[in-house]
Write a protein that holds these residues in place. Structure first.
Motif, PDB file in Angstrom:
ATOM      1  N   LEU A 186     -50.254  48.081 -50.612  1.00 30.68           N
ATOM      2  CA  LEU A 186     -50.343  48.603 -49.191  1.00 30.68           C
ATOM      3  C   LEU A 186     -50.108  47.391 -48.164  1.00 30.68           C
ATOM      4  N   LEU A 187     -50.721  46.285 -48.456  1.00 31.47           N
ATOM      5  CA  LEU A 187     -50.493  45.138 -47.460  1.00 31.47           C
ATOM      6  C   LEU A 187     -48.913  44.668 -47.547  1.00 31.47           C
ATOM      7  N   GLU A 188     -48.331  44.761 -48.749  1.00 33.84           N
ATOM      8  CA  GLU A 188     -46.982  44.202 -48.952  1.00 33.84           C
ATOM      9  C   GLU A 188     -46.061  45.233 -48.106  1.00 33.84           C
ATOM     10  N   SER A 189     -46.303  46.445 -48.310  1.00 34.14           N
ATOM     11  CA  SER A 189     -45.555  47.302 -47.571  1.00 34.14           C
ATOM     12  C   SER A 189     -45.480  47.296 -46.125  1.00 34.14           C
ATOM     13  N   HIS A 190     -46.838  47.064 -45.732  1.00 36.17           N
ATOM     14  CA  HIS A 190     -47.148  46.988 -44.176  1.00 36.17           C
ATOM     15  C   HIS A 190     -46.394  45.670 -43.770  1.00 36.17           C
ATOM     16  N   LYS A 191     -46.271  44.515 -44.459  1.00 34.69           N
ATOM     17  CA  LYS A 191     -45.779  43.435 -44.025  1.00 34.69           C
ATOM     18  C   LYS A 191     -43.664  43.886 -44.041  1.00 34.69           C
ATOM     19  N   ASP A 192     -43.706  44.457 -45.125  1.00 39.81           N
ATOM     20  CA  ASP A 192     -42.283  44.634 -45.083  1.00 39.81           C
ATOM     21  C   ASP A 192     -41.840  45.654 -44.235  1.00 39.81           C
ATOM     22  N   LEU A 193     -42.505  46.642 -43.787  1.00 40.88           N
ATOM     23  CA  LEU A 193     -42.089  47.348 -42.605  1.00 40.88           C
ATOM     24  C   LEU A 193     -41.942  46.788 -41.301  1.00 40.88           C
ATOM     25  N   ILE A 194     -42.938  45.936 -41.286  1.00 38.96           N
ATOM     26  CA  ILE A 194     -43.060  45.147 -39.880  1.00 38.96           C
ATOM     27  C   ILE A 194     -41.759  43.986 -39.803  1.00 38.96           C
ATOM     28  N   ARG A 195     -41.394  43.538 -41.089  1.00 42.30           N
ATOM     29  CA  ARG A 195     -40.171  42.745 -40.904  1.00 42.30           C
ATOM     30  C   ARG A 195     -39.023  43.454 -40.717  1.00 42.30           C
ATOM     31  N   ARG A 196     -38.761  44.841 -41.392  1.00 39.33           N
ATOM     32  CA  ARG A 196     -37.867  45.627 -40.856  1.00 39.33           C
ATOM     33  C   ARG A 196     -37.760  45.714 -39.528  1.00 39.33           C
ATOM     34  N   LEU A 197     -38.718  46.184 -38.992  1.00 39.23           N
ATOM     35  CA  LEU A 197     -39.268  46.688 -37.468  1.00 39.23           C
ATOM     36  C   LEU A 197     -38.409  45.341 -36.633  1.00 39.23           C
ATOM     37  N   SER A 198     -38.862  44.321 -37.010  1.00 43.83           N
ATOM     38  CA  SER A 198     -38.355  42.839 -36.357  1.00 43.83           C
ATOM     39  C   SER A 198     -36.872  42.850 -36.376  1.00 43.83           C
ATOM     40  N   ARG A 199     -36.287  43.280 -37.404  1.00 45.48           N
ATOM     41  CA  ARG A 199     -34.814  43.123 -37.594  1.00 45.48           C
ATOM     42  C   ARG A 199     -34.048  44.168 -36.591  1.00 45.48           C
ATOM     43  N   CYS A 200     -34.800  45.110 -36.018  1.00 43.11           N
ATOM     44  CA  CYS A 200     -34.333  46.039 -34.984  1.00 43.11           C
ATOM     45  C   CYS A 200     -33.726  44.996 -34.008  1.00 43.11           C
ATOM     46  N   SER A 201     -34.666  44.389 -33.479  1.00 47.50           N
ATOM     47  CA  SER A 201     -34.152  43.518 -32.064  1.00 47.50           C
ATOM     48  C   SER A 201     -33.075  42.461 -32.548  1.00 47.50           C
ATOM     49  N   GLU A 232     -54.600  31.973 -41.911  1.00 46.07           N
ATOM     50  CA  GLU A 232     -54.378  33.372 -41.881  1.00 46.07           C
ATOM     51  C   GLU A 232     -53.948  33.823 -40.652  1.00 46.07           C
ATOM     52  N   GLN A 233     -54.226  32.979 -39.456  1.00 48.63           N
ATOM     53  CA  GLN A 233     -53.931  33.237 -38.353  1.00 48.63           C
ATOM     54  C   GLN A 233     -52.496  32.969 -37.956  1.00 48.63           C
ATOM     55  N   MET A 234     -52.150  31.812 -38.649  1.00 48.49           N
ATOM     56  CA  MET A 234     -50.677  30.915 -38.396  1.00 48.49           C
ATOM     57  C   MET A 234     -49.706  32.028 -39.046  1.00 48.49           C
ATOM     58  N   ALA A 235     -50.098  32.653 -40.280  1.00 51.42           N
ATOM     59  CA  ALA A 235     -49.235  33.629 -41.061  1.00 51.42           C
ATOM     60  C   ALA A 235     -48.959  34.737 -39.961  1.00 51.42           C
ATOM     61  N   VAL A 236     -50.102  35.054 -39.480  1.00 50.54           N
ATOM     62  CA  VAL A 236     -49.910  36.255 -38.538  1.00 50.54           C
ATOM     63  C   VAL A 236     -49.110  35.877 -37.106  1.00 50.54           C
ATOM     64  N   VAL A 237     -49.043  34.725 -36.753  1.00 53.98           N
ATOM     65  CA  VAL A 237     -48.167  34.014 -35.546  1.00 53.98           C
ATOM     66  C   VAL A 237     -46.711  34.264 -35.996  1.00 53.98           C
ATOM     67  N   ALA A 293     -44.208  36.496 -34.281  1.00 56.19           N
ATOM     68  CA  ALA A 293     -43.236  35.774 -33.383  1.00 56.19           C
ATOM     69  C   ALA A 293     -41.719  36.612 -33.740  1.00 56.19           C
ATOM     70  N   ALA A 294     -41.698  36.951 -34.961  1.00 58.20           N
ATOM     71  CA  ALA A 294     -40.531  37.642 -35.516  1.00 58.20           C
ATOM     72  C   ALA A 294     -39.992  38.927 -34.509  1.00 58.20           C
ATOM     73  N   MET A 295     -41.276  39.102 -33.785  1.00 62.61           N
ATOM     74  CA  MET A 295     -41.068  40.805 -33.080  1.00 62.61           C
ATOM     75  C   MET A 295     -41.099  40.512 -31.617  1.00 62.61           C
ATOM     76  N   ASN A 314     -53.667  49.045 -35.178  1.00 59.40           N
ATOM     77  CA  ASN A 314     -54.878  48.793 -35.529  1.00 59.40           C
ATOM     78  C   ASN A 314     -54.992  47.683 -36.404  1.00 59.40           C
ATOM     79  N   SER A 315     -54.095  46.866 -36.507  1.00 61.90           N
ATOM     80  CA  SER A 315     -54.166  45.694 -37.515  1.00 61.90           C
ATOM     81  C   SER A 315     -54.148  44.439 -36.313  1.00 61.90           C
ATOM     82  N   PRO A 316     -54.579  43.296 -36.893  1.00 62.09           N
ATOM     83  CA  PRO A 316     -54.351  42.092 -36.121  1.00 62.09           C
ATOM     84  C   PRO A 316     -53.189  41.715 -35.819  1.00 62.09           C
ATOM     85  N   LEU A 317     -52.122  41.716 -36.863  1.00 65.72           N
ATOM     86  CA  LEU A 317     -50.831  41.474 -36.456  1.00 65.72           C
ATOM     87  C   LEU A 317     -50.192  42.348 -35.571  1.00 65.72           C
ATOM     88  N   LEU A 318     -50.310  43.555 -35.667  1.00 64.16           N
ATOM     89  CA  LEU A 318     -49.760  44.464 -34.370  1.00 64.16           C
ATOM     90  C   LEU A 318     -50.292  44.036 -33.227  1.00 64.16           C
TER      91      LEU A 318
END
Ligand SMILES: [Fe+2]
Length: 364
Positions: free
Chosen positions: A154-169, A199-204, A208-210, A252-256
């Motif tokens: 679930l975490l991986e798919s969440h991250k994957d989705l976010i990376r794909r979203l960041s590619r929109c820009s 953990e917070q650095m990884a979130v940054v 940042a990608a978005m 609802n996630s720290p990343l978002l």
């Protein structure tokens, strides 16, 4: 529970009397047990326990060289968290001895001489409990692994989705995608030393990608215009911060939540003259201040349709000049401390060769 599973249990017998272990071995085999190992020297019990991995141990108390209680302590140490029933069989069956054996960790005590039917019943009962307990442990382990695998997936798919979203820009005005990669990586490196946890650095890094995701809402005629924008067009261009924050709002996630802050505030300035809100100093979220420095450094050192890339040293001078004005001076200082790493990231993700770049526009 099948009887077979009890009879597959491995039984270790430790007794210095070969006649006793021989008799017990025959008795157990007649009763259907097939995996029995006998040890007549107490000092060999630990080695046999390690090699044989029994499900139950039958142990004499009085043995030369090492007492049954000492063997029991060794076995308990070797077993660790595993529950291995130990049945003490001894000719000394007075109350004190029985109590001591049970207090030392034995599950049962059988006095010699014993009645065959009683011994077999007691062993069967203990082995039933042991088999059931092993089954429960196995199921727990299986369930735990399933839960962990599910959570990880679930975490991986969440991250994957976010990376794909960041590619929109990046899709529309950054044909290599390297601007996003560089800002993402340099922001992570710059965040070291700011007091953030790993953990917070990884979130940054992910947030940042978005930072420019709101550019999906900017018309092509403005985003891709290969000339200077009019004041009206520039006002529209600036709304990519608001659009990005609106796209990410309510996560609802720290990343978002962090990504929303970065998208909203990466064009704010330390002196309060930025946009969209005109925040100043530490009113600007730390992650947005980090991305701001990295984004500008990247824009300065990149080719644009309207400018050649600046050499890194010239960009460095500009960052220093803007410390305390456009940027948080502490972050500029950190940037210079990590200069070699940051320039290396810049070089690792190069711009596309001249003439092949999409006629994109930075928001600078
Ligand atoms: Fe931007």
């Amino acid at each position: 529970m099948a009887q077979g599973s009890i009879h597959k249990s491995k039984i270790l017998v430790v007794d210095d009397e070969p006649s006793f272990t021989g008799m017990l071995e025959i008795l157990l085999k007649v009763e259907g047990f097939v995996a029995i190992r006998a040890v007549n020297d107490a000092r060999e019990a630990a080695g046999a326990f390690i090699g044989f991995e029994p499900n139950l141990v039958i142990l004499d108390l009085n043995m030369p060289g090492m007492s049954g209680l000492e063997v029991m302590a060794q076995i308990r140490d070797l077993a660790g968290d595993r529950w291995i029933p130990i049945v003490v069989v001894s000719g000394e069956n007075d109350g004190d001895t029985v109590t001591k054996a049970l207090q030392s960790g034995a599950q049962d005590f059988i006095g010699k001489p014993f009645r065959r039917a009683e011994v077999v019943s007691r062993l069967r009962n203990l082995l039933k409990v042991k088999v059931l307990q092993d089954e429960v442990e196995q199921k727990n382990l299986f369930l735990q692994e399933r839960v962990e695998a599910g959570t990880k997936e679930l975490l991986e798919s969440h991250k994957d989705l976010i990376r794909r979203l960041s590619r929109c820009s990046e899709y529309r005005d950054d044909d290599t995608g390297h601007h996003i990669q560089r800002v993402s990586r340099t922001s992570e490196v710059l965040s070291r030393g700011t007091g953030l946890s790993p953990e917070q650095m990884a979130v940054v890094r992910e947030a940042a990608a978005m930072h420019d995701i709101g550019k999906v809402g900017i018309p092509d005629a403005i985003l891709l215009k290969p000339a200077k924008l009019t004041p009206e067009e520039w006002e529209i261009m600036k709304t990519h911060t608001l659009i990005g924050a609106a796209l990410l709002a309510g996560g609802n996630s720290p990343l978002l939540r962090l990504s929303e802050q970065v998208a909203m505030s990466h064009h704010e300035r330390w002196d309060g003259k930025g946009y969209p809100a005109g925040l100043g100093g530490e009113e600007i979220p730390l992650a947005a201040r980090i991305v701001s420095v990295c984004d500008v450094f990247d824009a300065l050192t990149s080719r644009r349709p309207y400018k050649e890339p600046w050499p890194a040293e010239r960009a460095k001078e500009e960052l220093v000049a803007q410390g305390g004005k456009q940027f948080d001076m502490d972050l500029v200082t950190l940037f210079l401390e990590r200069w070699a790493d940051l320039v290396e990231i810049r070089e690792f993700y190069p711009d596309a060769p001249r003439g092949t770049t999409w006629p994109g526009r930075s928001a600078y």
